[in-house]
Design a protein around this motif. Structure first.
Motif, PDB file in Angstrom:
ATOM      1  N   SER A   1      -0.552  11.405   6.323  1.00  0.00           N
ATOM      2  CA  SER A   1      -1.548  11.362   5.246  1.00  0.00           C
ATOM      3  C   SER A   1      -1.860  12.768   4.734  1.00  0.00           C
ATOM      4  CB  SER A   1      -2.815  10.627   5.672  1.00  0.00           C
ATOM      5  OG  SER A   1      -3.519  11.352   6.637  1.00  0.00           O
ATOM      6  N   ARG A   2      -0.802  13.483   4.375  1.00  0.00           N
ATOM      7  CA  ARG A   2      -0.921  14.847   3.864  1.00  0.00           C
ATOM      8  C   ARG A   2      -0.184  14.988   2.547  1.00  0.00           C
ATOM      9  NH1 ARG A   2       0.734  19.444   7.905  1.00  0.00           N
ATOM     10  NH2 ARG A   2       0.177  20.616   6.064  1.00  0.00           N
ATOM     11  N   TYR A   3      -0.731  15.831   1.681  1.00  0.00           N
ATOM     12  CA  TYR A   3      -0.087  16.167   0.417  1.00  0.00           C
ATOM     13  C   TYR A   3       0.592  17.521   0.561  1.00  0.00           C
ATOM     14  CZ  TYR A   3      -2.873  12.488  -1.724  1.00  0.00           C
ATOM     15  OH  TYR A   3      -3.434  11.283  -2.054  1.00  0.00           O
ATOM     16  N   PHE A   4       1.724  17.697  -0.149  1.00  0.00           N
ATOM     17  CA  PHE A   4       2.464  18.949  -0.095  1.00  0.00           C
ATOM     18  C   PHE A   4       2.685  19.501  -1.488  1.00  0.00           C
ATOM     19  CE2 PHE A   4       3.413  16.695   3.753  1.00  0.00           C
ATOM     20  CZ  PHE A   4       3.202  17.666   4.709  1.00  0.00           C
ATOM     21  N   VAL A   5       2.884  20.819  -1.544  1.00  0.00           N
ATOM     22  CA  VAL A   5       3.018  21.507  -2.822  1.00  0.00           C
ATOM     23  C   VAL A   5       4.300  21.098  -3.537  1.00  0.00           C
ATOM     24  CG1 VAL A   5       3.229  23.777  -3.898  1.00  0.00           C
ATOM     25  CG2 VAL A   5       1.680  23.447  -1.994  1.00  0.00           C
ATOM     26  N   ASP A   6       5.414  21.046  -2.809  1.00  0.00           N
ATOM     27  CA  ASP A   6       6.679  20.673  -3.432  1.00  0.00           C
ATOM     28  C   ASP A   6       7.543  19.896  -2.451  1.00  0.00           C
ATOM     29  OD1 ASP A   6       7.308  22.696  -1.730  1.00  0.00           O
ATOM     30  OD2 ASP A   6       8.231  24.000  -3.212  1.00  0.00           O
ATOM     31  N   LEU A   7       8.695  19.471  -2.944  1.00  0.00           N
ATOM     32  CA  LEU A   7       9.592  18.638  -2.148  1.00  0.00           C
ATOM     33  C   LEU A   7      10.165  19.401  -0.958  1.00  0.00           C
ATOM     34  CD1 LEU A   7      10.854  15.818  -2.100  1.00  0.00           C
ATOM     35  CD2 LEU A   7      12.754  16.737  -3.411  1.00  0.00           C
ATOM     36  N   LYS A   8      10.463  20.678  -1.153  1.00  0.00           N
ATOM     37  CA  LYS A   8      11.030  21.497  -0.079  1.00  0.00           C
ATOM     38  C   LYS A   8      10.060  21.577   1.104  1.00  0.00           C
ATOM     39  CE  LYS A   8      12.555  26.140   0.932  1.00  0.00           C
ATOM     40  NZ  LYS A   8      12.357  27.530   0.562  1.00  0.00           N
ATOM     41  N   THR A   9       8.794  21.793   0.816  1.00  0.00           N
ATOM     42  CA  THR A   9       7.780  21.882   1.866  1.00  0.00           C
ATOM     43  C   THR A   9       7.634  20.558   2.598  1.00  0.00           C
ATOM     44  OG1 THR A   9       6.605  23.388   0.396  1.00  0.00           O
ATOM     45  CG2 THR A   9       5.435  22.640   2.335  1.00  0.00           C
ATOM     46  N   MET A  10       7.716  19.467   1.870  1.00  0.00           N
ATOM     47  CA  MET A  10       7.601  18.150   2.493  1.00  0.00           C
ATOM     48  C   MET A  10       8.793  17.883   3.412  1.00  0.00           C
ATOM     49  SD  MET A  10       6.621  14.552   0.747  1.00  0.00           S
ATOM     50  CE  MET A  10       8.142  13.759   0.380  1.00  0.00           C
TER      51      MET A  10
ATOM     52  N   ASN B   1       0.824  -1.210   0.000  1.00  0.00           N
ATOM     53  CA  ASN B   1       0.000   0.000   0.000  1.00  0.00           C
ATOM     54  C   ASN B   1       0.861   1.264   0.000  1.00  0.00           C
ATOM     55  OD1 ASN B   1      -2.153  -1.736   0.172  1.00  0.00           O
ATOM     56  ND2 ASN B   1      -2.506  -1.383   2.339  1.00  0.00           N
ATOM     57  N   ALA B   2       1.982   1.222   0.733  1.00  0.00           N
ATOM     58  CA  ALA B   2       2.853   2.392   0.828  1.00  0.00           C
ATOM     59  C   ALA B   2       3.441   2.754  -0.534  1.00  0.00           C
ATOM     60  CB  ALA B   2       3.968   2.127   1.831  1.00  0.00           C
ATOM     61  N   ALA B   3       3.834   1.751  -1.302  1.00  0.00           N
ATOM     62  CA  ALA B   3       4.407   2.021  -2.622  1.00  0.00           C
ATOM     63  C   ALA B   3       3.394   2.706  -3.537  1.00  0.00           C
ATOM     64  CB  ALA B   3       4.890   0.716  -3.252  1.00  0.00           C
ATOM     65  N   LYS B   4       2.134   2.277  -3.454  1.00  0.00           N
ATOM     66  CA  LYS B   4       1.085   2.902  -4.279  1.00  0.00           C
ATOM     67  C   LYS B   4       0.840   4.354  -3.867  1.00  0.00           C
ATOM     68  CE  LYS B   4      -1.435  -1.387  -5.045  1.00  0.00           C
ATOM     69  NZ  LYS B   4      -2.659  -2.135  -4.686  1.00  0.00           N
ATOM     70  N   LEU B   5       0.861   4.622  -2.554  1.00  0.00           N
ATOM     71  CA  LEU B   5       0.581   5.978  -2.076  1.00  0.00           C
ATOM     72  C   LEU B   5       1.728   6.946  -2.354  1.00  0.00           C
ATOM     73  CD1 LEU B   5      -1.185   5.192   1.285  1.00  0.00           C
ATOM     74  CD2 LEU B   5      -2.194   6.301  -0.697  1.00  0.00           C
ATOM     75  N   ILE B   6       2.962   6.477  -2.222  1.00  0.00           N
ATOM     76  CA  ILE B   6       4.107   7.362  -2.439  1.00  0.00           C
ATOM     77  C   ILE B   6       4.286   7.674  -3.921  1.00  0.00           C
ATOM     78  CG2 ILE B   6       6.610   7.517  -2.245  1.00  0.00           C
ATOM     79  CD1 ILE B   6       6.337   6.053   0.433  1.00  0.00           C
ATOM     80  N   LYS B   7       4.079   6.698  -4.780  1.00  0.00           N
ATOM     81  CA  LYS B   7       4.232   6.905  -6.226  1.00  0.00           C
ATOM     82  C   LYS B   7       2.865   6.911  -6.897  1.00  0.00           C
ATOM     83  CE  LYS B   7       8.789   4.894  -6.549  1.00  0.00           C
ATOM     84  NZ  LYS B   7       9.602   6.065  -6.624  1.00  0.00           N
ATOM     85  N   GLN B   8       2.122   7.978  -6.681  1.00  0.00           N
ATOM     86  CA  GLN B   8       0.790   8.105  -7.259  1.00  0.00           C
ATOM     87  C   GLN B   8       0.868   8.744  -8.646  1.00  0.00           C
ATOM     88  OE1 GLN B   8      -2.041  10.035  -4.723  1.00  0.00           O
ATOM     89  NE2 GLN B   8      -1.181   9.131  -2.881  1.00  0.00           N
ATOM     90  N   ASP B   9      -0.158   8.491  -9.431  1.00  0.00           N
ATOM     91  CA  ASP B   9      -0.272   9.155 -10.725  1.00  0.00           C
ATOM     92  C   ASP B   9      -0.587  10.629 -10.495  1.00  0.00           C
ATOM     93  OD1 ASP B   9       0.098   6.740 -12.028  1.00  0.00           O
ATOM     94  OD2 ASP B   9      -2.054   6.310 -12.126  1.00  0.00           O
ATOM     95  N   VAL B  10      -0.304  11.447 -11.499  1.00  0.00           N
ATOM     96  CA  VAL B  10      -0.573  12.882 -11.394  1.00  0.00           C
ATOM     97  C   VAL B  10      -2.078  13.113 -11.318  1.00  0.00           C
ATOM     98  CG1 VAL B  10      -0.360  15.102 -12.548  1.00  0.00           C
ATOM     99  CG2 VAL B  10       1.529  13.471 -12.621  1.00  0.00           C
TER     100      VAL B  10
END
Length: 127
Positions: free
Chosen positions: A64-73, A39-48
């Motif tokens: 379980s949060r989405y971020f705008v860019d890599l720096k913010t994450m 499940n983790a692999a599917k969530l980390i590498k999601q389609d656009v």
């Protein structure tokens, strides 16, 4: 001016209740299910997905949060909120079997607290 035409008990919802349900995140046991490697692999590498923040490319598995860019994450990984969530995830999730044992339908076994949880690895070439 006369009387108000409202009859009955017309209470407004409390603002705190509205915000509490608006910002609701996944529960700890749901995140434990997401942490299973498949499940983790599917969530980390999601389609656009353009409907989700950051096009669903930067996702913190533990919060379980989405971020705008890599720096913010990466900044999120250093915050108190993320560290507290990791600490909560170290404890084994509550199960129905444990609830039955606590109710007197078996001998009680305390939950394990030795589950290893680390911040997820970040790929630098995700941009």
């Amino acid at each position: 001016m006369g009387k108000s035409k409202q009859v009955g008990n017309h209470k407004k919802k409390s603002v705190a209740k509205i915000w509490k349900t608006k910002r609701r995140t996944k529960d700890i046991d749901q995140i434990h299910a997401d942490m299973i490697p498949a499940n983790a692999a599917k969530l980390i590498k999601q389609d656009v997905d353009y409907d989700v923040t950051g096009s669903a490319q930067h996702y913190c598995l533990h919060c379980s949060r989405y971020f705008v860019d890599l720096k913010t994450m990466k900044e999120h990984f250093k915050t108190k909120v993320h560290k507290k969530r990791l600490k909560k995830l170290r404890e084994e999730p509550y199960t129905q079997a444990e609830a039955e044992r606590a109710a007197g339908m078996g001998s009680y076994i305390p939950p394990k607290t030795n589950i290893e949880v680390h911040t997820q690895q970040v790929e630098e070439d995700m941009n």
